[in-house]
Design an enzyme around this catalytic site. Structure first.
Site, mmCIF file in Angstrom:
data_model
loop_
_atom_site.group_PDB
_atom_site.id
_atom_site.type_symbol
_atom_site.label_atom_id
_atom_site.label_comp_id
_atom_site.label_asym_id
_atom_site.label_seq_id
_atom_site.Cartn_x
_atom_site.Cartn_y
_atom_site.Cartn_z
ATOM 1 N N GLU A 245 -3.736 2.567 -7.510
ATOM 2 C CA GLU A 245 -4.163 3.693 -6.671
ATOM 3 C C GLU A 245 -3.183 4.854 -6.807
ATOM 4 O OE1 GLU A 245 -6.594 2.299 -2.916
ATOM 5 O OE2 GLU A 245 -4.483 2.464 -2.448
ATOM 6 N N HIS B 44 0.867 -1.187 0.000
ATOM 7 C CA HIS B 44 0.000 0.000 0.000
ATOM 8 C C HIS B 44 0.901 1.233 0.000
ATOM 9 C CE1 HIS B 44 -2.893 3.010 1.168
ATOM 10 N NE2 HIS B 44 -3.831 2.169 0.790
HETATM 11 O O1 G3P Z 1 -6.571 1.494 0.525
HETATM 12 C C1 G3P Z 1 -7.529 2.364 0.047
HETATM 13 C C2 G3P Z 1 -7.033 3.704 -0.132
HETATM 14 O O2 G3P Z 1 -5.726 3.988 -0.085
HETATM 15 C C3 G3P Z 1 -7.928 4.700 -0.720
HETATM 16 O O3 G3P Z 1 -8.226 5.548 0.329
HETATM 17 O O4 G3P Z 1 -9.562 7.169 1.516
HETATM 18 O O5 G3P Z 1 -9.085 7.507 -0.893
HETATM 19 O O6 G3P Z 1 -10.642 5.697 -0.191
HETATM 20 P P1 G3P Z 1 -9.446 6.532 0.169
#
Ligand code: G3P
Length: 226
Positions: free
Chosen positions: A143, A95
């Site tokens: 992400e 992550h």
């Molecule tokens: O692991 C999920 C993440 O990093 C996304 O976070 O708060 O943008 O949904 P968020």
């Protein structure tokens, strides 16, 4: 419980809203919505509390992290064999808030796979997604770090990253699932992600901090089914 796709993964991170019984309530809410809708919903609670979640909910529980070590003299480490004993379904790896070197991601995948656990490797961008796919985890979660916690969904702000990750990962290893995350907060965000080829979403703040997490998750699950 085994994790299958499409799926919604809820990462509780270290948010105070998800500590102790509040976290368990969020997980039970997720369990309820999963059973109502038939959508696979997994939770990634605080590592120090994972055992409690495994004992109290019947949806997949994932660790937020796993180290590449074998069991032994590694203070503070999270090792695959212990995760297996706790009964979690698998682990997030790399992550953006808990980075690992590529060689350590590879070693952690091997150890987790060796004990029959799932692996979801996070990747910042397309190059990282390709590198992660080559290691054959169960899934890659793309992400962009700058959108994490922003409330602006990757599927809206950077659709090319989602579509590109799907294309790239499937070209490297067609059997590796691809999901996306960062800023996902609404049904529309999920619909767009699915339209771009994503097999689910990974989200955190929108769910953990929601005033009505049950309603939100219900909407997200319905959007995943469309
Ligand atoms: O692991 C999920 C993440 O990093 C996304 O976070 O708060 O943008 O949904 P968020």
């Amino acid at each position: 419980m085994k994790l299958t796709y499409p799926a919604i993964l809820l990462n509780f991170k270290s948010y105070k809203e998800a500590a102790g019984n509040r976290g368990l309530e969020l997980a039970k809410t997720a369990e309820r919505v999963a059973s109502q809708t038939g959508v696979i919903v997994a939770v990634c609670p605080s590592i120090v509390e994972m055992a409690k979640f495994v004992q109290n909910v019947s949806i997949p529980v994932l660790s937020q992290h796993c180290d590449p070590y074998e069991p032994g003299p590694f203070t503070g480490a999270v090792v695959a064999e212990h995760l297996k004993e706790i009964g979690v379904a698998g682990s997030l790896l790399n992550h953006s808030e808990k980075r690992l070197k590529l060689s350590d991601i590879s070693a952690a995948i091997t150890r987790l796979r060796g004990v029959g656990l799932d692996t979801v490797v996070c990747a910042d961008d397309l190059a990282a997604a390709a590198g992660a796919a080559a290691l054959e985890p169960s899934a890659v979660a793309v992400e962009p770090p700058e959108l994490i916690g922003s409330g602006i969904s990757v599927s809206t702000a950077k659709p090319e990253v989602v579509a590109g990750a799907v294309k790239t990962v499937k070209a490297v290893k067609p059997n590796v699932h691809v999901i996306c995350g960062a800023g996902v907060s609404s049904a529309e965000d999920v619909r767009k992600a699915v339209a771009l080829g994503s097999e689910g979403v990974l989200l955190s703040s929108a769910y953990v901090k929601s005033r009505n997490p049950e309603q939100l998750l219900l909407e997200l699950c319905k959007a995943l089914l469309v």
